[in-house]
Write a protein that holds these residues in place. Structure first.
Motif, PDB file in Angstrom:
ATOM      1  N   THR A 285       0.806  -1.216  -0.022  1.00 47.80           N
ATOM      2  CA  THR A 285       0.057   0.041   0.066  1.00 47.80           C
ATOM      3  C   THR A 285       0.794   1.145  -0.105  1.00 47.80           C
ATOM      4  O   THR A 285       1.778   1.213   0.777  1.00 47.80           O
ATOM      5  CB  THR A 285      -0.920   0.247   1.209  1.00 47.80           C
ATOM      6  N   PHE A 286       0.510   2.097  -1.220  1.00 45.77           N
ATOM      7  CA  PHE A 286       1.387   3.449  -0.936  1.00 45.77           C
ATOM      8  C   PHE A 286       0.274   4.504  -0.603  1.00 45.77           C
ATOM      9  O   PHE A 286      -0.735   4.625  -1.134  1.00 45.77           O
ATOM     10  CB  PHE A 286       1.994   3.614  -2.463  1.00 45.77           C
ATOM     11  N   ASN A 287       0.974   5.185   0.214  1.00 42.95           N
ATOM     12  CA  ASN A 287       0.116   6.519   0.752  1.00 42.95           C
ATOM     13  C   ASN A 287       0.863   7.800   0.396  1.00 42.95           C
ATOM     14  O   ASN A 287       2.016   7.733   0.745  1.00 42.95           O
ATOM     15  CB  ASN A 287      -0.221   6.370   2.162  1.00 42.95           C
ATOM     16  N   SER A 288       0.339   8.780   0.058  1.00 43.16           N
ATOM     17  CA  SER A 288       0.800  10.194  -0.180  1.00 43.16           C
ATOM     18  C   SER A 288      -0.237  11.070   0.346  1.00 43.16           C
ATOM     19  O   SER A 288      -1.574  11.224   0.333  1.00 43.16           O
ATOM     20  CB  SER A 288       0.963  10.525  -1.808  1.00 43.16           C
TER      21      SER A 288
ATOM     22  N   ALA B  73       4.308   7.316   2.147  1.00 40.78           N
ATOM     23  CA  ALA B  73       4.495   6.013   2.898  1.00 40.78           C
ATOM     24  C   ALA B  73       4.380   4.746   2.376  1.00 40.78           C
ATOM     25  O   ALA B  73       3.233   4.634   1.471  1.00 40.78           O
ATOM     26  CB  ALA B  73       3.756   6.183   4.174  1.00 40.78           C
ATOM     27  N   LEU B  74       5.221   3.864   2.336  1.00 37.56           N
ATOM     28  CA  LEU B  74       4.914   2.592   1.613  1.00 37.56           C
ATOM     29  C   LEU B  74       4.838   1.349   2.837  1.00 37.56           C
ATOM     30  O   LEU B  74       5.749   1.157   3.362  1.00 37.56           O
ATOM     31  CB  LEU B  74       6.116   2.066   0.717  1.00 37.56           C
ATOM     32  N   LYS B  75       3.885   0.551   2.864  1.00 37.08           N
ATOM     33  CA  LYS B  75       3.331  -0.345   3.760  1.00 37.08           C
ATOM     34  C   LYS B  75       3.384  -1.590   3.200  1.00 37.08           C
ATOM     35  O   LYS B  75       2.598  -1.614   2.140  1.00 37.08           O
ATOM     36  CB  LYS B  75       2.257   0.249   4.397  1.00 37.08           C
ATOM     37  N   GLY B  76       3.851  -2.770   3.381  1.00 39.93           N
ATOM     38  CA  GLY B  76       3.399  -4.035   3.031  1.00 39.93           C
ATOM     39  C   GLY B  76       4.097  -4.986   3.987  1.00 39.93           C
ATOM     40  O   GLY B  76       4.409  -4.964   4.971  1.00 39.93           O
TER      41      GLY B  76
END
Length: 778
Positions: free
Chosen positions: A275-278, A317-320
């Motif tokens: 999941t990529f968040n900006s 933020a990159l979440k995985g």
């Protein structure tokens, strides 16, 4: 994970049933190695929470005293906090970090959930979250629809109106519009002006647009505007013997006016386990504070401060997960803030009269001493006789008189700030029960100050028959910058006790609060210069010159270092009796270095400044419990915290006297905080009423010391409240009361020397209040 079972009394994790976008965390809050508290919209309504200061009463170890004005946002968690300058607690509003403390204390509404994270959050959230973090979430129009209306009225003409329309434009697009007005006539009257000293009027609006462009891509835009106009700083004289606070007597306007706009665009893209968040935000603040700085009926000094802030933030933020046992978050954060502060200080009649008298005495004594020295050369002349002859000569020649003295200190300050952070955190399952959390952040900040300020003193002087007008001035104009960088590590272990969510944890992490510059103390610096050079003005007009060495000393005086701390913590999140009882307990020890402390400025004691007070420590225990019983008819919660925050190394020197504060309690931190609430809900088989809920709540705190020497304090006090709610399918009627026993207590106190002698001042807490709220959902 909990399973919903309508036939039993159960407590559910709020972050399971109230789903909000979490760009950084990969697991539920109560599964992480940290202490936290969560509140749903239902809970905030039952407790009558309208801002963070009211919320803090029900969070262990968290204090936000309600005093001064909306400008004031003094947060304290675990003994970490700040009255001025950089915050020690962070605030996030729908994913955006609020940049300035001046915007923290605002009306909160349209709430879906509020989280309070206790302890340093520097690894994921960076600087100025040394004590903890508050996250506020609005209702998502994709998950909630209809129109909500709330109308409230109460004693002291409390009035409140809120309306929100949640509109689904399609299956994957929705919008919400909100507006509110809130106000009351206040509880405290100024005895000098006859006006209310704490009335408030505020209003605002909010828009949120959510578009789920595809199952993978979501856009979320929010803009929140608020306006406040209020009387402020209703401080009255404090009687140290009985703790009674008199009504304010200020003769000058004390008020605060603010416009703020906080807007953000959140973009989320999901692909498989990644999941990529900006989050991009723009924040604007324009305010004006008027303050009578002597806090008395004497006409000594007043201040008018205006701030204009523009700020932008950007976070990726990159979440995985790398495999089923390894989750991670990595990201980049940057922000730039422009802040212009215009802070002219005005010296009024009583102060200028006092200054004229001091200058007149200084000149008279200097001439007397000079003439006495000459008379001493006469054979047989005694020192006493020489002095009498000098005084007689001066008086015969017309004496010395200083009159029509005026003084002004205009000031303009630019304090831009830049911050950049790079962070990573991993959660690794070492086995089926044990999870390791490891994180690291590099944080860099650059702070600049450009000051253009001056002091001008004009007066008429008659010296032994010779009359002249004199002007004495000092101008300071300089630019200075300073940079800081920190590495913020985190290491935690979580042991799952069973499959119902219970766990114990251990945590070590580092917190950090940035350094910077004091701009509140320039008037004190300039006043000191004028007095030191007042004799020069007797000869002719005089402009005080400044060398590079002078500016180096000033810059050293106005700057302060970063504060950082190490937090060592053990805790547990336990679910008992098949989920009908939740309990959270944490014990901690924090070592604080370069403790930032707010003290009264220098010679005259006008305004506050930040200093580094050496070393301190804070240790304590926090506990909270909540549960349900009897088919969910009975719900209850309770919290307790003990906070022991003391100086380890802090010495203060004044007039050649050294005071050692080692072992003293850090001011403004209650030793104990407690809260509790009980609600009983009774179903009703009626045409329009479905249930009635009766509840009581209480919160207590104290003992709270108000100064570094622990010479005066607020003892432990308790505030009792209640509410009765009648519910139908679309209407809720809530009758409520606050401070039912009219407990007398002070929310804040300070010592001022503005009048030339020590004066203790404080603000009384709100007395009994009652009202009724009507809430509609259509």
């Amino acid at each position: 994970m909990y399973v919903n079972n309508a036939d039993s009394s159960r407590i559910h994790d709020l972050d399971e049933i109230i789903v909000v976008s979490q760009p950084k965390e990969s697991t539920l809050l109560r599964y992480q190695p940290m202490a936290s508290s969560m509140f749903s919209s239902t809970e905030t309504e039952k407790l009558g929470i309208r801002d963070i200061s009211e919320l803090s009463n029900y969070v262990p170890g968290f204090q936000m005293p309600s005093y001064g004005s909306r400008l004031t946002s003094s947060f304290y968690i675990r003994g970490i906090g700040s009255r001025i300058n950089n915050p020690a607690i962070g605030v996030y509003l729908d994913g955006m970090p609020l940049l300035t403390k001046s915007a923290f204390n605002q009306h909160i509404y349209q709430i879906d959930r509020i989280d309070v994270l206790r302890g340093p959050q520097g690894t994921l959230y960076g600087m100025n979250t040394e004590g903890g973090l508050v996250r506020i979430y609005s209702k998502n129009p994709l998950a909630y629809d209809g129109t909500d209306v709330k109308i409230g009225i109460g004693s002291r003409l409390y009035r409140n109106f809120e309306i929100t329309n949640y509109l689904k434009l399609s299956d994957n697009s929705a919008i919400s519009f909100s507006g509110f007005y809130n106000g009351n006539n206040g509880f405290i009257r100024n005895q000098t002006t006859g006006k209310r000293a704490d009335d408030i009027n505020e209003a605002g609006g909010k828009i949120r647009i959510v578009n789920q462009y595809s199952p993978r891509l979501t856009y979320d835009f929010i803009a929140d505007y608020q306006y406040v106009n209020q009387a402020g700083f209703p401080y009255g004289e404090l009687d140290l013997q009985n703790g009674h606070t008199a009504s304010p007597t200020m003769n000058r306007d004390c008020s605060y006016l603010r416009n703020i706009l906080n807007s953000a665009l959140n973009i989320r893209y999901t692909s498989g386990d990644i999941t990529f968040n900006s989050t991009t935000s723009y924040q604007f603040l324009s305010d004006r504070m008027n303050m009578d700085q002597d806090y008395t009926a004497a006409d000594l000094m007043h201040l008018s401060q205006k701030q204009l802030q523009n700020g932008i933030t950007q976070e990726f933020a990159l979440k995985g997960r790398i495999n089923k046992n390894w989750k991670y978050t990595t990201g980049l954060f940057g922000t730039y803030q422009w802040l212009r502060t215009e802070a002219p200080v005005y010296f009024d009649k009583d102060f200028t009269t006092m200054m004229a008298s001091n200058i007149q005495s200084a000149i008279y004594n200097a001439i007397t001493e000079s003439m006495s020295g000459k008379f001493m050369s006469i054979p047989g002349m005694t020192e006493e006789r020489a002095k009498e002859m000098a005084q007689a000569t001066i008086n015969k020649a017309g004496g010395i008189e200083v009159s029509d003295l005026s003084m002004s200190v205009p000031g303009m300050f630019h304090t831009p700030q830049f911050n950049l952070g790079v962070f990573h955190e991993s959660q690794i399952d070492l086995n089926k029960c044990l999870t390791m959390t490891i994180g690291l952040r590099y944080d860099y900040s650059l702070v600049k100050v450009k000051y253009e300020t001056s002091a001008i003193m004009a007066m008429n002087a008659s010296v032994m028959g010779i009359t002249a007008s004199r002007r004495l001035s000092s101008m300071l104009n300089n630019t200075k910058s300073i940079s800081f960088n920190q590495v913020l590590p985190k290491l935690g272990f979580t042991w799952r006790i069973n499959d119902n969510g219970s766990n114990i944890y251990a945590l070590v992490n580092k917190g950090y609060r940035s350094g910077g510059y004091n701009i509140q103390m320039f008037s004190d610096i300039l006043q000191t210069e004028l007095m030191a050079n007042s004799k020069e003005a007797m000869k002719s007009d005089y402009d005080i010159q400044h060398t590079d060495e002078d500016y180096a000393k000033i810059n050293n005086t106005i700057s302060y270092k970063p504060e950082f701390s190490w937090n060592y913590e053990l805790g547990s999140h336990i679910n008992l009796f098949d989920g009908s009882l939740q309990t959270d307990i944490s014990v901690y020890y924090m070592k604080i270095r370069n403790q930032q402390l707010s003290v009264m400025a220098g010679t005259y004691g006008f305004g506050r400044m930040m200093i580094n007070a050496g070393r301190s420590h804070s240790c304590g225990i926090e506990a909270s419990m909540r549960g349900k019983a009897i088919d969910n008819r009975l719900s209850w919660s309770a919290t307790y915290s003990f906070t022991n925050s003391r100086f380890d190394n802090y010495k203060e020197e004044s007039n050649g006297i050294t005071t050692d504060y080692k072992g003293k309690h850090i001011p403004y931190i209650p030793l104990h905080t407690m809260s509790g609430m009980v609600d009983w809900t009774m179903p009703i088989k009626g045409h329009w009423a479905k249930s009635v809920t009766i509840g009581v709540n209480a919160n207590a705190q104290g003992k709270t010391y108000w100064d570094e020497g622990n010479t005066y304090s607020q003892k432990l006090y308790c505030i009792l409240g209640c509410h009765a709610d009648i519910m139908s399918d679309f209407l809720k009627i809530s009758i409520w009361g606050r401070n039912l026993t009219s407990t007398n207590y002070n929310t804040f106190a300070l010592k001022s020397s503005a009048t030339g002698k020590p004066l203790y001042l404080s603000q009384r807490g709100a007395p009994f209040q009652c009202g009724i709220d009507l809430s509609f959902h259509i």
